[in-house]
Scaffold this motif. Structure first.
Motif, PDB file in Angstrom:
ATOM      1  N   THR A   7     -27.120  39.553   7.340  1.00 43.30           N
ATOM      2  CA  THR A   7     -27.011  38.327   8.132  1.00 43.30           C
ATOM      3  C   THR A   7     -25.551  38.141   8.535  1.00 43.30           C
ATOM      4  OG1 THR A   7     -28.772  37.331   6.831  1.00 43.30           O
ATOM      5  CG2 THR A   7     -27.407  35.826   8.099  1.00 43.30           C
ATOM      6  N   PRO A   8     -25.282  37.885   9.821  1.00 45.13           N
ATOM      7  CA  PRO A   8     -23.881  37.665  10.208  1.00 45.13           C
ATOM      8  C   PRO A   8     -23.319  36.426   9.520  1.00 45.13           C
ATOM      9  CG  PRO A   8     -25.361  37.208  12.057  1.00 45.13           C
ATOM     10  CD  PRO A   8     -26.200  37.782  10.963  1.00 45.13           C
ATOM     11  N   VAL A   9     -22.035  36.474   9.213  1.00 52.26           N
ATOM     12  CA  VAL A   9     -21.386  35.286   8.641  1.00 52.26           C
ATOM     13  C   VAL A   9     -21.388  34.173   9.682  1.00 52.26           C
ATOM     14  CG1 VAL A   9     -19.248  34.360   7.666  1.00 52.26           C
ATOM     15  CG2 VAL A   9     -19.915  36.710   7.165  1.00 52.26           C
ATOM     16  N   LEU A  10     -21.052  34.547  10.913  1.00 51.73           N
ATOM     17  CA  LEU A  10     -20.984  33.579  12.006  1.00 51.73           C
ATOM     18  C   LEU A  10     -21.799  34.105  13.177  1.00 51.73           C
ATOM     19  CD1 LEU A  10     -19.542  31.071  13.394  1.00 51.73           C
ATOM     20  CD2 LEU A  10     -17.839  32.724  14.191  1.00 51.73           C
ATOM     21  N   ALA A  11     -22.620  33.239  13.764  1.00 50.97           N
ATOM     22  CA  ALA A  11     -23.370  33.634  14.957  1.00 50.97           C
ATOM     23  C   ALA A  11     -23.381  32.489  15.957  1.00 50.97           C
ATOM     24  CB  ALA A  11     -24.799  34.025  14.581  1.00 50.97           C
ATOM     25  N   TRP A  68     -23.986  29.588  10.492  1.00 52.00           N
ATOM     26  CA  TRP A  68     -23.068  30.054   9.441  1.00 52.00           C
ATOM     27  C   TRP A  68     -23.922  30.620   8.313  1.00 52.00           C
ATOM     28  CZ3 TRP A  68     -18.069  31.045   9.327  1.00 52.00           C
ATOM     29  CH2 TRP A  68     -17.432  31.231   8.099  1.00 52.00           C
ATOM     30  N   GLN A  69     -23.789  31.935   8.092  1.00 49.65           N
ATOM     31  CA  GLN A  69     -24.583  32.635   7.075  1.00 49.65           C
ATOM     32  C   GLN A  69     -26.075  32.341   7.247  1.00 49.65           C
ATOM     33  OE1 GLN A  69     -22.361  31.286   3.584  1.00 49.65           O
ATOM     34  NE2 GLN A  69     -21.183  33.194   3.599  1.00 49.65           N
ATOM     35  N   GLY A  85     -15.030  27.823   6.510  1.00 46.55           N
ATOM     36  CA  GLY A  85     -14.300  29.046   6.167  1.00 46.55           C
ATOM     37  C   GLY A  85     -13.866  29.820   7.390  1.00 46.55           C
ATOM     38  N   ILE A  86     -13.519  29.079   8.466  1.00 47.29           N
ATOM     39  CA  ILE A  86     -13.033  29.697   9.700  1.00 47.29           C
ATOM     40  C   ILE A  86     -11.560  29.338   9.857  1.00 47.29           C
ATOM     41  CG2 ILE A  86     -13.228  29.749  12.226  1.00 47.29           C
ATOM     42  CD1 ILE A  86     -16.196  28.842  11.822  1.00 47.29           C
ATOM     43  N   ALA A  87     -10.715  30.352   9.967  1.00 44.61           N
ATOM     44  CA  ALA A  87      -9.269  30.126  10.155  1.00 44.61           C
ATOM     45  C   ALA A  87      -8.855  30.726  11.492  1.00 44.61           C
ATOM     46  CB  ALA A  87      -8.479  30.783   9.029  1.00 44.61           C
ATOM     47  N   THR A  88      -8.034  29.988  12.239  1.00 43.12           N
ATOM     48  CA  THR A  88      -7.587  30.445  13.558  1.00 43.12           C
ATOM     49  C   THR A  88      -6.067  30.533  13.585  1.00 43.12           C
ATOM     50  OG1 THR A  88      -9.475  29.283  14.523  1.00 43.12           O
ATOM     51  CG2 THR A  88      -7.774  30.022  16.040  1.00 43.12           C
ATOM     52  N   LEU A 161      -4.870  32.419   5.551  1.00 44.02           N
ATOM     53  CA  LEU A 161      -5.708  32.928   4.455  1.00 44.02           C
ATOM     54  C   LEU A 161      -5.576  32.118   3.166  1.00 44.02           C
ATOM     55  CD1 LEU A 161      -5.055  36.719   4.960  1.00 44.02           C
ATOM     56  CD2 LEU A 161      -7.034  35.412   5.705  1.00 44.02           C
ATOM     57  N   ILE A 162      -4.680  31.124   3.163  1.00 45.80           N
ATOM     58  CA  ILE A 162      -4.458  30.334   1.944  1.00 45.80           C
ATOM     59  C   ILE A 162      -5.760  29.692   1.465  1.00 45.80           C
ATOM     60  CG2 ILE A 162      -3.383  28.190   1.106  1.00 45.80           C
ATOM     61  CD1 ILE A 162      -1.419  30.431   0.957  1.00 45.80           C
ATOM     62  N   GLY A 163      -6.571  29.221   2.416  1.00 44.94           N
ATOM     63  CA  GLY A 163      -7.835  28.578   2.033  1.00 44.94           C
ATOM     64  C   GLY A 163      -8.969  29.554   1.798  1.00 44.94           C
ATOM     65  N   ASP A 164      -8.676  30.862   1.790  1.00 44.29           N
ATOM     66  CA  ASP A 164      -9.660  31.916   1.552  1.00 44.29           C
ATOM     67  C   ASP A 164     -10.836  31.842   2.537  1.00 44.29           C
ATOM     68  OD1 ASP A 164     -10.484  34.214   0.345  1.00 44.29           O
ATOM     69  OD2 ASP A 164     -11.637  33.203  -1.209  1.00 44.29           O
TER      70      ASP A 164
END
Length: 264
Positions: A7-11, A68-69, A85-88, A161-164
């Motif tokens: 399953t994609p993490v994001l779709a 999401w998942q 859990g998306i970082a830009t 990436l600090i927030g993983d």
């Protein structure tokens, strides 16, 4: 290394976005799996920036679904995206030149102990994170102003990436960099993939795409215009999808093949 079965993490499913009379995105689909780098390509005005801003919560979508998942989610503001859990990492980086690397990494997410900044814990976590990503900088206590362009870029990515996060969006991360600094950033992109992150790489640089992307997703005039496995696709085929030069040897051959299949 593409986990197509998972399953994609994001779709994004049928996502559309308009601004007044301007239709910026129409019925766009996109899937990002864990441990995969997807290059998002398209000419200026193709909708790349708008798409990134819908994923990161800056511009809520008008139609369609963000999953999401495997589950539909609402992303209507940047906090929603961050909490998923998306970082830009945007092109302007928004680093504070006068602060050191540790202070930049934890800007807005400072660690505290009894309401006092926990400098020791932040420095330890900063070193661990940079080590994990094989980022080499002289010291985590030097001002960001004294870093090279490539080092600044990897610090900005490390900060994301600090927030993983599970998905990292990189907006033109090598645009202003020389050859060696570009290599430094692309090494980091590969490390993100190895660590199981899904990466969306927005770029105009086909060499970067060839170097690190698993798939290339093409936008043209706000619509999907093909998703390609990079290793199996010619440079010309990807360029044709970006520019919309639909009548070329590649597409004619595909049409012939399809009509033979239909005739069977």
């Amino acid at each position: 290394m593409i986990h197509v079965s998972a399953t994609p993490v994001l779709a994004l499913r049928g996502v559309s976005k308009r601004f007044g009379a301007v239709q910026a995105l129409t019925d766009v689909d996109l899937e990002i799996h864990a441990g995969e780098v997807v290059a998002l390509l398209g000419d200026n005005g193709a909708g790349k920036s708008t798409l990134v801003k819908t994923i990161s919560g800056v511009h809520p979508i008008d139609e369609g679904t963000i999953e999401w998942q495997g589950r539909p989610v609402r992303v209507t503001r940047p906090n929603d995206a961050q909490e998923l859990g998306i970082a830009t990492v945007y092109q302007d980086l928004a680093l504070c030149d006068n602060l050191d690397v540790v202070a930049n990494l934890f800007l807005g997410t400072e660690l505290r102990r009894a309401s006092v900044l926990d400098e020791i814990a932040m420095e330890k976590r900063a070193k661990e994170l940079l080590d994990t990503l094989s980022i080499r900088i002289p010291s985590v206590r030097i001002p960001v102003a004294s870093l090279s362009g490539g080092q600044r870029q990897v610090v900005a990515i490390a900060r994301a990436l600090i927030g993983d996060p599970k998905i990292v969006i990189l907006d033109e991360p090598t645009a202003a960099l020389g050859v060696e600094q570009t290599a430094q950033v692309l090494d980091l992109v590969e490390r993100l993939r190895e660590n199981g992150h899904g990466v969306i790489l927005i770029t105009h640089n086909m060499a970067d795409v060839r170097a690190v992307a698993d798939r290339a997703a093409i936008l043209r005039l706000g619509r999907n215009n093909g998703v390609f496995d990079v290793k199996d696709t010619s440079h010309e085929e990807i360029i044709a999808a970006i520019t919309g030069a639909t009548d070329n040897a590649v597409t004619r051959r595909q049409a012939r093949t399809a009509s033979k299949e239909d005739a069977k």
